[in-house]
Each structure stands twice: as structure tokens, then as C-alpha cells.
Design an enzyme around this catalytic site. Structure first.
Site, mmCIF file in Angstrom:
data_model
loop_
_atom_site.group_PDB
_atom_site.id
_atom_site.type_symbol
_atom_site.label_atom_id
_atom_site.label_comp_id
_atom_site.label_asym_id
_atom_site.label_seq_id
_atom_site.Cartn_x
_atom_site.Cartn_y
_atom_site.Cartn_z
ATOM 1 C CG ASP A 61 -3.849 -5.305 9.074
ATOM 2 O OD1 ASP A 61 -4.459 -4.966 8.216
ATOM 3 O OD2 ASP A 61 -2.703 -5.205 9.405
ATOM 4 C CG ASN A 107 2.345 1.318 3.797
ATOM 5 O OD1 ASN A 107 2.130 0.166 3.251
ATOM 6 N ND2 ASN A 107 3.485 1.792 3.796
ATOM 7 N N GLY A 108 0.732 -1.054 5.932
ATOM 8 C CA GLY A 108 1.572 -1.825 6.632
ATOM 9 C C GLY A 108 0.848 -3.327 7.236
ATOM 10 C CD GLU A 109 1.163 -8.754 8.073
ATOM 11 O OE1 GLU A 109 0.532 -9.698 8.526
ATOM 12 O OE2 GLU A 109 1.965 -8.748 7.312
ATOM 13 C CB CYS A 165 -0.907 0.112 1.100
ATOM 14 S SG CYS A 165 -1.860 -1.299 1.261
ATOM 15 N NE ARG A 197 -7.606 -3.606 0.098
ATOM 16 C CZ ARG A 197 -8.572 -4.261 0.108
ATOM 17 N NH1 ARG A 197 -9.640 -4.092 -0.530
ATOM 18 N NH2 ARG A 197 -8.680 -5.482 0.921
ATOM 19 C CG LEU A 198 -0.207 -5.181 -2.285
ATOM 20 C CD1 LEU A 198 -0.361 -5.574 -4.035
ATOM 21 C CD2 LEU A 198 1.449 -5.222 -1.970
ATOM 22 C CB SER A 199 -5.990 -6.615 -1.839
ATOM 23 O OG SER A 199 -6.869 -5.767 -2.488
#
Length: 201
Positions: free
Chosen positions: A104, A79-81, A2, A53-55
């Protein structure tokens, strides 16, 4: 993973121009978020944020960003996890919260709703996000404690501009001045140490 960008401040008269600027910033980072794009603005509060977005965790449209709480008061571009989001989600469900997605991102929003700023220290992961609290009219720019996820920002004349990549600032202003010393830092150290970047300020 993202890309995020935004402009936050007291500029309320030129909302259309700022909307276009944030979209330009966000779109120049499309390679990092090829799956979806989103924008949110609250001109009366001077808040304009975008997302690419990067899903990964929730591939459905329920993971679209910027994301809002059910009452539409709090918004996030993330952005991130967050590695421990399932544990936090379980805690939130236990005190009455419900979820529409498996992301998340939604956990961050609900955690902030439950615990306010104290929620930020609960997140274990690599992340950078902008969160707008519409009730308090506060905007938070948050980064993981280890500084893993890139987050660049500029403060000037009561205006905050932020993005995941330096190139977004050049998309905003192609004439942004270069930091004269960045090559010295890079050649000497092999990197550009914080708080310096390739651009000034």
C-alpha cells in the site's frame, strides 16, 4: 506496524550530524519495526527521514522504505495500513500507472503522483506518513482522519521533527523537558489528551 521519524527544515550545514540523529531516533523504535531499516536524505532541501519496517503486506525487498517513485523525485516513510489500497491501485492502473510491489506504500506514492494532495482523502485506513515532493520541494506530514496511528511532532526555528513514538525525541535529546502536567492529565482522565504529551512542546 512500522515506525517513522524525520527532521525537516532549513538546516543544511550539519547534514552528517542530522543523519546520525535521525538514525538514532529510528533505531530506538526498532521493536516496532524489526524486519528492516532504511534512511533517505536530501541535504540540499533539508529533508532527513528514517523508517523501521514490520513486513506485513509485501514481505519482499520491494516494500523497503523510505520508498521512492520511479523518477526518484517523491519519497515516503509510512506507518500503518490503507484498507482500500487495492481499489485505488486498480484506478491507477486504469490510467496508466504500473507497480513494482504489492504494498500500500507504493499506492500512496503513485496516488500522490496522480492526484496530488487530493489523494490523501482517498485513503481509508489507519496511517501516518511523511511524504517529500522533490519537484515542489514540499514535505507533507499526514495522519488518518480518526487519529488512530500515533504521530508526534515538534516545530521550532523553521524545523519540523516527527516520530511514531515519544521516546524518539528523547533519543534525539536526552534532556528534552518533561511536561509538568502530564501526570495530572493521566490521573484525572486516564489518558493524556491531544495536543499534550509527556514532553513539552
Amino acid at each position: 506496524m512500522c515506525r517513522i521519524a524525520g527532521i525537516v527544515g532549513n538546516q543544511r550545514d550539519n547534514s552528517t550530524e542530522i543523519q546520525v540523529a535521525v538514525k538514532r531516533m529510528t533505531n530506538c523504535m526498532a521493536h516496532g519495526g524489526p524486519d528492516d531499516a532504511g534512511f533517505y536524505d536530501e541535504p540540499s532541501a533539508g529533508v532527513y527521514v528514517g523508517h523501521r519496517r514490520l513486513s506485513l503486506l509485501d514481505l519482499s525487498s520491494a516494500g523497503h522504505q523510505p520508498m521512492a517513485t520511479a523518477n526518484g523525485k517523491n519519497w515516503i516513510t509510512f506507518n500503518g495500513e490503507v484498507y482500500n489500497f487495492k481499489d485505488i491501485r486498480t484506478q491507477l492502473i486504469a490510467i496508466g500507472y504500473t507497480f513494482k510491489s504489492n504494498s500500500d506504500t507504493e499506492v500512496i506514492l503513485q496516488a500522490y503522483d496522480a492526484w496530488g494532495e487530493e489523494s490523501f482523502v482517498k485513503f481509508n485506513g489507519m496511517f501516518a506518513f511523511g511524504l517529500y515532493d522533490g519537484n515542489k520541494q514540499l514535505f507533507y506530514l499526514v495522519r488518518d482522519a480518526a487519529g488512530i496511528k500515533p504521530l508526534y511532532y515538534h516545530l521550532h526555528d523553521q524545523k519540523l521533527t516527527f516520530a511514531s513514538e515519544i521516546k524518539a525525541f528523547l533519543a534525539l535529546d536526552a534532556h528534552w523537558k518533561e511536561n509538568d502536567d502530564w501526570k495530572i492529565y493521566f490521573l484525572t482522565l486516564g489518558n493524556i489528551p491531544e495536543p499534550f504529551t509527556t514532553l513539552q512542546h
